[in-house]
Design a protein around this motif. Structure first.
Motif, PDB file in Angstrom:
ATOM      1  N   THR A   4      -9.488   7.338  -5.021  1.00  0.00           N
ATOM      2  CA  THR A   4     -10.790   7.843  -5.475  1.00  0.00           C
ATOM      3  C   THR A   4     -11.132   9.207  -4.895  1.00  0.00           C
ATOM      4  O   THR A   4     -11.978   9.903  -5.437  1.00  0.00           O
ATOM      5  N   THR A   5     -10.516   9.603  -3.767  1.00  0.00           N
ATOM      6  CA  THR A   5     -10.817  10.906  -3.178  1.00  0.00           C
ATOM      7  C   THR A   5      -9.926  11.969  -3.812  1.00  0.00           C
ATOM      8  O   THR A   5      -8.702  11.863  -3.773  1.00  0.00           O
ATOM      9  N   PRO A   6     -10.491  13.013  -4.422  1.00  0.00           N
ATOM     10  CA  PRO A   6      -9.687  14.031  -5.102  1.00  0.00           C
ATOM     11  C   PRO A   6      -8.714  14.711  -4.134  1.00  0.00           C
ATOM     12  O   PRO A   6      -9.071  15.008  -2.990  1.00  0.00           O
ATOM     13  N   PRO A   7      -7.490  14.972  -4.567  1.00  0.00           N
ATOM     14  CA  PRO A   7      -6.487  15.587  -3.679  1.00  0.00           C
ATOM     15  C   PRO A   7      -6.848  17.002  -3.253  1.00  0.00           C
ATOM     16  O   PRO A   7      -6.285  17.505  -2.277  1.00  0.00           O
ATOM     17  N   ARG A   8      -7.799  17.646  -3.945  1.00  0.00           N
ATOM     18  CA  ARG A   8      -8.169  19.004  -3.560  1.00  0.00           C
ATOM     19  C   ARG A   8      -8.968  19.038  -2.262  1.00  0.00           C
ATOM     20  O   ARG A   8      -9.125  20.107  -1.649  1.00  0.00           O
ATOM     21  N   SER A  13      -6.053  11.627   1.714  1.00  0.00           N
ATOM     22  CA  SER A  13      -4.791  11.208   2.313  1.00  0.00           C
ATOM     23  C   SER A  13      -3.900  10.462   1.322  1.00  0.00           C
ATOM     24  O   SER A  13      -2.798  10.063   1.671  1.00  0.00           O
ATOM     25  N   GLY A  14      -4.390  10.255   0.101  1.00  0.00           N
ATOM     26  CA  GLY A  14      -3.613   9.503  -0.876  1.00  0.00           C
ATOM     27  C   GLY A  14      -3.699   8.006  -0.696  1.00  0.00           C
ATOM     28  O   GLY A  14      -2.949   7.256  -1.331  1.00  0.00           O
ATOM     29  N   ALA A  56     -14.192  11.069   1.387  1.00  0.00           N
ATOM     30  CA  ALA A  56     -13.103  10.918   2.352  1.00  0.00           C
ATOM     31  C   ALA A  56     -12.465   9.548   2.205  1.00  0.00           C
ATOM     32  O   ALA A  56     -13.159   8.554   1.980  1.00  0.00           O
ATOM     33  N   ASP A  57     -11.139   9.502   2.338  1.00  0.00           N
ATOM     34  CA  ASP A  57     -10.438   8.226   2.356  1.00  0.00           C
ATOM     35  C   ASP A  57     -10.799   7.456   3.617  1.00  0.00           C
ATOM     36  O   ASP A  57     -10.995   8.035   4.696  1.00  0.00           O
ATOM     37  N   ASP A  58     -10.872   6.143   3.494  1.00  0.00           N
ATOM     38  CA  ASP A  58     -11.188   5.290   4.638  1.00  0.00           C
ATOM     39  C   ASP A  58     -10.327   4.030   4.529  1.00  0.00           C
ATOM     40  O   ASP A  58     -10.657   3.122   3.767  1.00  0.00           O
ATOM     41  N   PRO A  59      -9.212   3.955   5.254  1.00  0.00           N
ATOM     42  CA  PRO A  59      -8.243   2.870   5.028  1.00  0.00           C
ATOM     43  C   PRO A  59      -8.698   1.485   5.459  1.00  0.00           C
ATOM     44  O   PRO A  59      -8.089   0.497   5.061  1.00  0.00           O
TER      45      PRO A  59
END
Length: 223
Positions: A4-8, A13-14, A56-59
């Motif tokens: 959901t977090t755009p790679p730009r 973090s993918g 931001a990604d949040d694992p």
């Protein structure tokens, strides 16, 4: 497994947000006698999922929600099948939880829990009347119902400057009654209904509805 977090964004973090869901339904019925039937319904649904903070990604942010629904319904025909009466009793239970513990990417901590229940009882009647003049397929409907809704929630969050805790416990009762009629005259279907709702406290409303449907089969058109 959606990202959901755009790679730009530098915070990307993918990391993929996983989802698992399951559901099941059991429905049983028994014809007690001619024109009389009782049915039971049990339904369950459960989901587990991951989610991200804004931007931001949040694992390790995760959540779950579960729902149970159970109901019993009794229906009986009378007046030679012209009248149908149905009585239904049921309960719905919901549980949702969202958890996010501190990790290398964020010191944010949260643990939110919500539980809700709804118990309901309703009675409905349908009466088919004989044709009257130009009117046919005349149907009267009337009924009443009651429900109690209960909510119990707790939200706990810490964004690095101390915990924030909030909670809610609430119960509301509501009831309603309605009556309606519909009939057909030639190509014209007519309907009208009136309903009254009463909710805990000084809340209530009377609503109505009327309608007409005109068929033009030659043009495959309905107005």
């Amino acid at each position: 497994g959606d990202v959901t977090t755009p790679p730009r964004l530098a915070t990307a973090s993918g990391e993929r947000d996983r989802f698992r869901g399951g559901a099941g339904t059991l429905r049983l019925g028994w014809t007690v006698a001619e024109g009389a039937r009782i049915e039971g319904l049990l339904r369950w649904r459960g989901n587990r999922f991951e989610f991200d903070r804004f931007g931001a990604d949040d694992p390790n942010a995760r959540g779950e929600d579960r729902r149970w629904l159970g109901q019993l319904r009794f229906e009986v025909d009378s007046l030679g099948g012209a009248m149908t009466t149905g009585l239904r009793l049921g309960r719905v239970e919901d549980r949702r939880r969202y958890v996010n513990l501190p990790d290398a990417g964020s010191l944010e901590s949260r643990d939110d829990l919500y539980r809700g229940q709804r118990t309901f009882l309703d009675l409905g009647n349908r009466l088919r009347l004989p044709d009257a003049g130009p009117f046919r397929d005349i149907l009267l409907a009337a009924g009443a119902g009651w429900q109690r809704e209960e909510a119990d929630g707790r939200a706990s969050a810490d964004y690095g400057f101390g915990p924030l805790v909030s909670s809610v416990q609430a119960t509301a009762d509501s009831g309603y009654a309605f009556a309606g009629i519909q009939a057909r005259a030639g190509r014209l279907d007519l309907s009208a209904a009136l309903r009254r709702d009463e909710i805990s406290g000084p809340y209530g409303a009377t609503t109505w509805r009327s309608g007409a449907i005109f068929d033009i089969p030659e043009a495959a058109l309905t107005l």
